[in-house]
Design an enzyme around this catalytic site. Sequence first.
Site, PDB file in Angstrom:
ATOM      1  N   ASP A 266       0.844  -1.192   0.000  1.00 45.76           N
ATOM      2  CA  ASP A 266       0.000   0.000   0.000  1.00 45.76           C
ATOM      3  C   ASP A 266       0.883   1.247   0.000  1.00 45.76           C
ATOM      4  O   ASP A 266       1.678   1.453   0.914  1.00 45.76           O
ATOM      5  CB  ASP A 266      -0.899   0.007   1.248  1.00 45.76           C
ATOM      6  CG  ASP A 266      -1.840   1.195   1.242  1.00 45.76           C
ATOM      7  OD1 ASP A 266      -2.782   1.196   0.422  1.00 45.76           O
ATOM      8  OD2 ASP A 266      -1.632   2.132   2.044  1.00 45.76           O
TER       9      ASP A 266
ATOM     10  N   TYR B 288       3.022  10.009   0.728  1.00 46.82           N
ATOM     11  CA  TYR B 288       4.001   9.451   1.671  1.00 46.82           C
ATOM     12  C   TYR B 288       5.443   9.866   1.334  1.00 46.82           C
ATOM     13  O   TYR B 288       6.358   9.626   2.116  1.00 46.82           O
ATOM     14  CB  TYR B 288       3.897   7.914   1.733  1.00 46.82           C
ATOM     15  CG  TYR B 288       2.535   7.397   2.172  1.00 46.82           C
ATOM     16  CD1 TYR B 288       1.595   8.244   2.740  1.00 46.82           C
ATOM     17  CD2 TYR B 288       2.180   6.059   2.009  1.00 46.82           C
ATOM     18  CE1 TYR B 288       0.338   7.787   3.121  1.00 46.82           C
ATOM     19  CE2 TYR B 288       0.927   5.583   2.402  1.00 46.82           C
ATOM     20  CZ  TYR B 288       0.015   6.466   2.956  1.00 46.82           C
ATOM     21  OH  TYR B 288      -1.218   6.013   3.336  1.00 46.82           O
TER      22      TYR B 288
ATOM     23  N   LYS C 206      -2.495   6.182  -4.257  1.00 44.19           N
ATOM     24  CA  LYS C 206      -3.631   7.078  -3.960  1.00 44.19           C
ATOM     25  C   LYS C 206      -3.356   8.467  -4.523  1.00 44.19           C
ATOM     26  O   LYS C 206      -2.220   8.946  -4.449  1.00 44.19           O
ATOM     27  CB  LYS C 206      -3.844   7.199  -2.444  1.00 44.19           C
ATOM     28  CG  LYS C 206      -3.795   5.870  -1.707  1.00 44.19           C
ATOM     29  CD  LYS C 206      -4.036   5.998  -0.223  1.00 44.19           C
ATOM     30  CE  LYS C 206      -3.753   4.692   0.481  1.00 44.19           C
ATOM     31  NZ  LYS C 206      -2.368   4.548   0.964  1.00 44.19           N
TER      32      LYS C 206
ATOM     33  N   HIS D  59      -7.389   9.577  -1.905  1.00 41.50           N
ATOM     34  CA  HIS D  59      -6.818   9.446  -0.559  1.00 41.50           C
ATOM     35  C   HIS D  59      -7.736  10.056   0.513  1.00 41.50           C
ATOM     36  O   HIS D  59      -8.020   9.443   1.531  1.00 41.50           O
ATOM     37  CB  HIS D  59      -5.436  10.113  -0.533  1.00 41.50           C
ATOM     38  CG  HIS D  59      -4.543   9.633   0.551  1.00 41.50           C
ATOM     39  ND1 HIS D  59      -3.189   9.555   0.436  1.00 41.50           N
ATOM     40  CD2 HIS D  59      -4.811   9.204   1.804  1.00 41.50           C
ATOM     41  CE1 HIS D  59      -2.661   9.099   1.555  1.00 41.50           C
ATOM     42  NE2 HIS D  59      -3.634   8.889   2.409  1.00 41.50           N
TER      43      HIS D  59
HETATM   44  N1  LIG Z   1      -5.684   5.843   3.544  1.00 40.23           N
HETATM   45  C1  LIG Z   1      -5.212   6.494   4.587  1.00 40.23           C
HETATM   46  O1  LIG Z   1      -5.514   7.677   4.840  1.00 40.23           O
HETATM   47  C2  LIG Z   1      -4.290   5.793   5.508  1.00 40.23           C
HETATM   48  C3  LIG Z   1      -3.667   4.638   5.109  1.00 40.23           C
HETATM   49  N2  LIG Z   1      -2.807   3.986   5.943  1.00 40.23           N
HETATM   50  C4  LIG Z   1      -2.138   2.768   5.431  1.00 40.23           C
HETATM   51  O2  LIG Z   1      -2.223   1.729   6.410  1.00 40.23           O
HETATM   52  C5  LIG Z   1      -0.913   1.343   6.807  1.00 40.23           C
HETATM   53  C6  LIG Z   1      -0.909   0.857   8.255  1.00 40.23           C
HETATM   54  O3  LIG Z   1      -1.299   1.871   9.162  1.00 40.23           O
HETATM   55  P1  LIG Z   1      -0.281   2.709  10.075  1.00 40.23           P
HETATM   56  O4  LIG Z   1      -0.998   3.935  10.493  1.00 40.23           O
HETATM   57  O5  LIG Z   1       1.009   2.846   9.390  1.00 40.23           O
HETATM   58  O6  LIG Z   1      -0.084   1.883  11.399  1.00 40.23           O
HETATM   59  P2  LIG Z   1      -0.091   0.378  11.953  1.00 40.23           P
HETATM   60  O7  LIG Z   1      -1.331   0.213  12.757  1.00 40.23           O
HETATM   61  O8  LIG Z   1       0.225  -0.589  10.879  1.00 40.23           O
HETATM   62  O9  LIG Z   1       1.116   0.466  13.001  1.00 40.23           O
HETATM   63  C7  LIG Z   1       2.428   0.722  12.617  1.00 40.23           C
HETATM   64  C8  LIG Z   1       3.294   0.783  13.881  1.00 40.23           C
HETATM   65  O10 LIG Z   1       3.332  -0.513  14.515  1.00 40.23           O
HETATM   66  C9  LIG Z   1       4.678  -0.968  14.608  1.00 40.23           C
HETATM   67  N3  LIG Z   1       4.632  -2.437  14.387  1.00 40.23           N
HETATM   68  C10 LIG Z   1       4.270  -3.102  13.272  1.00 40.23           C
HETATM   69  N4  LIG Z   1       4.287  -4.442  13.460  1.00 40.23           N
HETATM   70  C11 LIG Z   1       4.668  -4.632  14.748  1.00 40.23           C
HETATM   71  C12 LIG Z   1       4.871  -5.795  15.530  1.00 40.23           C
HETATM   72  N5  LIG Z   1       4.702  -7.025  15.045  1.00 40.23           N
HETATM   73  N6  LIG Z   1       5.267  -5.634  16.839  1.00 40.23           N
HETATM   74  C13 LIG Z   1       5.455  -4.393  17.345  1.00 40.23           C
HETATM   75  N7  LIG Z   1       5.271  -3.251  16.639  1.00 40.23           N
HETATM   76  C14 LIG Z   1       4.876  -3.366  15.345  1.00 40.23           C
HETATM   77  C15 LIG Z   1       5.451  -0.212  13.552  1.00 40.23           C
HETATM   78  O11 LIG Z   1       6.795  -0.052  13.921  1.00 40.23           O
HETATM   79  P3  LIG Z   1       8.075  -0.238  12.941  1.00 40.23           P
HETATM   80  O12 LIG Z   1       7.716   0.240  11.579  1.00 40.23           O
HETATM   81  O13 LIG Z   1       9.094   0.617  13.602  1.00 40.23           O
HETATM   82  O14 LIG Z   1       8.424  -1.699  12.981  1.00 40.23           O
HETATM   83  C16 LIG Z   1       4.723   1.145  13.584  1.00 40.23           C
HETATM   84  O15 LIG Z   1       5.180   1.937  14.666  1.00 40.23           O
HETATM   85  C17 LIG Z   1      -0.083   2.610   6.532  1.00 40.23           C
HETATM   86  O16 LIG Z   1       1.285   2.369   6.546  1.00 40.23           O
HETATM   87  C18 LIG Z   1      -0.653   3.024   5.194  1.00 40.23           C
HETATM   88  O17 LIG Z   1      -0.146   2.213   4.159  1.00 40.23           O
HETATM   89  C19 LIG Z   1      -2.595   4.423   7.233  1.00 40.23           C
HETATM   90  C20 LIG Z   1      -3.181   5.577   7.689  1.00 40.23           C
HETATM   91  C21 LIG Z   1      -4.068   6.365   6.856  1.00 40.23           C
HETATM   92  O1  LIG Z   2      -2.407   7.731   4.645  1.00 40.60           O
HETATM   93  C1  LIG Z   2      -2.082   8.248   5.702  1.00 40.60           C
HETATM   94  C2  LIG Z   2      -2.681   9.480   6.190  1.00 40.60           C
HETATM   95  O2  LIG Z   2      -3.941   9.696   5.625  1.00 40.60           O
HETATM   96  C3  LIG Z   2      -1.754  10.601   5.828  1.00 40.60           C
HETATM   97  O3  LIG Z   2      -1.550  10.622   4.466  1.00 40.60           O
HETATM   98  C4  LIG Z   2      -2.279  11.916   6.269  1.00 40.60           C
HETATM   99  O4  LIG Z   2      -2.503  11.856   7.650  1.00 40.60           O
HETATM  100  C5  LIG Z   2      -1.315  13.019   5.975  1.00 40.60           C
HETATM  101  O5  LIG Z   2      -0.091  12.760   6.574  1.00 40.60           O
HETATM  102  C6  LIG Z   2      -1.877  14.339   6.439  1.00 40.60           C
HETATM  103  O6  LIG Z   2      -1.276  14.926   7.351  1.00 40.60           O
HETATM  104  O7  LIG Z   2      -2.893  14.746   5.900  1.00 40.60           O
END
Ligand SMILES: NC(=O)C1=CN([C@@H]2O[C@H](COP(=O)(O)OP(=O)(O)OC[C@H]3O[C@@H](n4cnc5c(N)ncnc54)[C@H](OP(=O)(O)O)[C@@H]3O)[C@@H](O)[C@H]2O)C=CC1
Ligand SMILES: O=C[C@H](O)[C@@H](O)[C@@H](O)[C@H](O)C(=O)O
Length: 309
Positions: free
Chosen positions: A45, A50, A78, A109
């Site tokens: 994704d 990003y 996105k 997005h």
């Molecule tokens: N469409 C949108 O607006 C959005 C889309 N997204 C998408 O969804 C994805 C996932 O959501 P996101 O908000 O990043 O967060 P997550 O809920 O996936 O959490 C990520 C965090 O968890 C940690 N982590 C991951 N696996 C483990 C594990 N097994 N044990 C301990 N810690 C762990 C990572 O640390 P580390 O990396 O340091 O290992 C990081 O700090 C995003 O990366 C993005 O691609 C997210 C938010 C908004």
């Molecule tokens: O996908 C992840 C989130 O939506 C991210 O793209 C937004 O939170 C962005 O950083 C913002 O500040 O608007």
Amino acid sequence: MPNKNFKLNTGQDIPAIGLGTWQSEPGKVREAVAHALKAGYRLIDCAYCYANEEEVGQGLAEAFAAGVRREEIFVVSKVWATYTTRCELGLQKSLEKLGLDYVDLFLVHWPLLLNPEGNDDRFPKLPNGERDIIRSYNHVDTWKQMEKLLETGKTKAIGVSNYSKRYLEELLPHATVVPAVNQIENHPALPQQEIIDLCKEKGIHIMAYSPLGSTGGPLFSAEPVVKIAEKHGVKPSAVLLSYHIPRGTTVLAKSVTPERITENLNLVELDAEDVKLLNDYSDTLAKEGKLQRFVYPPFGIDFGFPDKS
Ligand SMILES: NC(=O)C1=CN([C@@H]2O[C@H](COP(=O)(O)OP(=O)(O)OC[C@H]3O[C@@H](n4cnc5c(N)ncnc54)[C@H](OP(=O)(O)O)[C@@H]3O)[C@@H](O)[C@H]2O)C=CC1
Ligand SMILES: O=C[C@H](O)[C@@H](O)[C@@H](O)[C@H](O)C(=O)O
């Protein structure tokens, strides 16, 4: 479990779990993507916003060189809010950075327009520091452009992200193509059942983001999550990711840590008792007004989410 797929309304298969790349730092994300694909992930994704798609592309290229085939993976990008009047340009920019000819799914997005002629490519601001939003813009116009992208072959499917029930109800009467996906924040502390029910009825697949509660995984310590993890002898992360499988939802887990990327593929089958515990937890939070939304950027717009409206 990494091989489990769901079906989109386009007929395409979409993997049940994918690697997230938001906040995946340059210098780490190439290795994360290459490692994930070699470990068995089939969905990555991404997003223009990003600011790391070029390095994600290097990770993809490394995996292709190691024998992963383009056709067997599912790449999502996105259109960022400064490009919602220029969706094809937004897609083209992502494709160039990723080094791909097409993505499998391209999402809106967020349903809004940030000033395309503002003072920044991604986050234009007004002199008072607020985001430079064109408030007269209607998100339905973005969807009309998204529909045209299907003819270009540069994306196999189109969808939305961060769409509430209200926004979907505004969009759907005008849609010639029903979105294939709605990507939303989703976990036991924010079940968003009203959106999921509407999407199910309309044939829109849900992709769950921030399943661990986003940065640092704040949901790892939630009581029912800890209890279920102990029962199955797994880590809380496995419970939070596994929550989505019986819901029929694709889950995105972000990590740049190779061991975590690998371990996040080890999902468990939650039984009816586990599911009830998690659902009761969601219901209690809802009743007490304690639902937790971890991703809510400062747009200053009412997107129609009941916990924020
Ligand atoms: N469409 C949108 O607006 C959005 C889309 N997204 C998408 O969804 C994805 C996932 O959501 P996101 O908000 O990043 O967060 P997550 O809920 O996936 O959490 C990520 C965090 O968890 C940690 N982590 C991951 N696996 C483990 C594990 N097994 N044990 C301990 N810690 C762990 C990572 O640390 P580390 O990396 O340091 O290992 C990081 O700090 C995003 O990366 C993005 O691609 C997210 C938010 C908004
Ligand atoms: O996908 C992840 C989130 O939506 C991210 O793209 C937004 O939170 C962005 O950083 C913002 O500040 O608007």
